[in-house]
Design an enzyme around this catalytic site. Structure first.
Site, mmCIF file in Angstrom:
data_model
loop_
_atom_site.group_PDB
_atom_site.id
_atom_site.type_symbol
_atom_site.label_atom_id
_atom_site.label_comp_id
_atom_site.label_asym_id
_atom_site.label_seq_id
_atom_site.Cartn_x
_atom_site.Cartn_y
_atom_site.Cartn_z
ATOM 1 N N ASN A 10 0.886 -1.167 0.000
ATOM 2 C CA ASN A 10 0.000 0.000 0.000
ATOM 3 C C ASN A 10 0.918 1.209 0.000
ATOM 4 O O ASN A 10 1.495 1.558 1.028
ATOM 5 C CB ASN A 10 -0.894 -0.033 1.251
ATOM 6 N N LYS A 12 0.230 4.244 -0.375
ATOM 7 C CA LYS A 12 -0.385 5.453 0.195
ATOM 8 C C LYS A 12 -0.119 6.653 -0.721
ATOM 9 O O LYS A 12 -0.089 6.490 -1.941
ATOM 10 C CB LYS A 12 0.115 5.679 1.631
ATOM 11 N N HIS A 95 -9.636 1.677 4.167
ATOM 12 C CA HIS A 95 -8.409 1.798 4.965
ATOM 13 C C HIS A 95 -8.672 2.757 6.133
ATOM 14 O O HIS A 95 -9.433 3.720 5.997
ATOM 15 C CB HIS A 95 -7.267 2.310 4.090
ATOM 16 N N GLU A 97 -7.036 5.126 7.291
ATOM 17 C CA GLU A 97 -6.757 6.533 6.988
ATOM 18 C C GLU A 97 -7.935 7.170 6.250
ATOM 19 O O GLU A 97 -8.250 8.339 6.452
ATOM 20 C CB GLU A 97 -5.451 6.642 6.179
ATOM 21 N N GLU A 167 -6.057 -4.572 10.144
ATOM 22 C CA GLU A 167 -4.986 -3.617 10.430
ATOM 23 C C GLU A 167 -5.288 -2.843 11.703
ATOM 24 O O GLU A 167 -6.029 -1.841 11.667
ATOM 25 C CB GLU A 167 -4.853 -2.621 9.270
ATOM 26 N N GLY A 173 2.131 2.202 10.674
ATOM 27 C CA GLY A 173 3.137 3.259 10.540
ATOM 28 C C GLY A 173 3.830 3.615 11.847
ATOM 29 O O GLY A 173 4.502 4.635 11.941
ATOM 30 N N SER A 213 2.886 -2.260 10.263
ATOM 31 C CA SER A 213 4.322 -2.403 10.514
ATOM 32 C C SER A 213 4.877 -3.786 10.169
ATOM 33 O O SER A 213 5.782 -4.284 10.851
ATOM 34 C CB SER A 213 4.657 -2.018 11.963
HETATM 35 P P1 PGA Z 1 2.544 0.207 7.597
HETATM 36 O O1 PGA Z 1 1.109 0.496 6.927
HETATM 37 O O2 PGA Z 1 3.024 -1.117 7.051
HETATM 38 O O3 PGA Z 1 3.403 1.359 7.185
HETATM 39 O O4 PGA Z 1 2.318 0.136 9.075
HETATM 40 C C1 PGA Z 1 0.190 -0.529 6.706
HETATM 41 C C2 PGA Z 1 -1.053 0.009 6.064
HETATM 42 O O5 PGA Z 1 -1.519 1.097 6.449
HETATM 43 O O6 PGA Z 1 -1.621 -0.630 5.163
#
Ligand code: PGA
Length: 250
Positions: A10, A12, A95, A97, A167, A173, A213
């Protein structure tokens, strides 16, 4: 029947179109694993060049969002048929976000899931609890609600082919990965929820990813868990390390 692993990046809001093509060229030779479905989730403007750059490889391309209408006066949105025409196979929906910053609701996500299926795009439907919810002990209640509303009016046959990404928001993140036991516990709970909505056969087929992560050091342990069928990877999908994650079993 063993479920085939699916490992998706992803990206982003990262990578300009030219950077995106360069990244694909770097990653292409590193993500060869015949045991895994490999997906790159990329920003809308990168879709066309990334699909082109991935031609003839094992990499499928995902959009990171999509609107639930066919076409019309929705300035700034992307229609499902645009994604199909551009060669997109998957779409990341719901997601955290998007739920948080863009106020997407479970009902919105359900409309998008249904639209994607109608157009033959496989949804990667995300769910996950906040740290506060985990501390309150309501993780599974919250996720069951996200999954149940997200899948309303989706048939068992359609649900079998979907991907759900678990998630935990506190792990995204942050460098703070859920332990493999914590991740497995929720992924198993999601599978039970699918069995309740549909049946055991559907629950046995649907693929459930862990995200938050994931990196080259923890992927193998997470993906070895019974109910974890791969990962949705943010930060580490932009680096050569993504190759190590995809090749976790080599
Ligand atoms: P990350 O993000 O691996 O940077 O923690 C995962 C995601 O938001 O899909």
């Amino acid at each position: 029947m063993a479920r085939r692993k699916i490992i998706a990046g992803n990206w982003k809001m990262n990578m300009t179109p030219s950077e995106a093509v360069a990244l694909v060229e770097t990653l292409k030779p590193l993500v060869q694993n015949e045991d895994v479905d490999v997906v790159f989730g990329v920003p809308a403007i990168d879709i066309v060049p990334v699909v082109e750059a991935c031609k003839g490889t094992n990499i499928a391309v995902a959009a990171e969002n999509m609107y639930f209408e066919e076409s019309g006066a929705y300035t700034g949105e992307i229609a499902p048929k645009m994604l199909v025409d551009a060669g997109v196979k998957y779409v990341i929906l719901g997601h955290s976000e998007r739920r948080d910053y863009f106020k997407e609701t479970d009902a919105d996500i359900n409309k998008k899931v249904l639209k994607a299926i109608e157009h033959g795009i496989t949804p990667i439907m995300c769910c996950g609890e906040s740290l506060e919810q985990r501390e309150q002990g309501i993780t599974m209640d919250f996720i069951r609600q996200q999954v149940k509303i997200g899948l309303q009016n989706v048939t068992a046959d359609q649900a079998k082919n979907l991907v759900i990404a678990y998630e935990p928001i506190w792990a995204i993140g942050t460098g703070k990965t859920a332990t493999s036991q914590q991740a497995e516990e929720v992924c198993k709970g999601i599978r039970q929820c699918i069995a309740e909505i549909y049946d055991d056969a559907t629950a046995a087929e649907i693929r459930i990813q862990y995200g938050g992560s994931v990196n080259a050091g923890n992927a193998a342990e997470l993906f070895a868990m019974e109910d974890i069928d791969g990962g949705l990877v943010g930060g580490a999908s932009l680096k050569p390390d993504f190759g190590k994650i995809v090749c976790y079993n080599k």
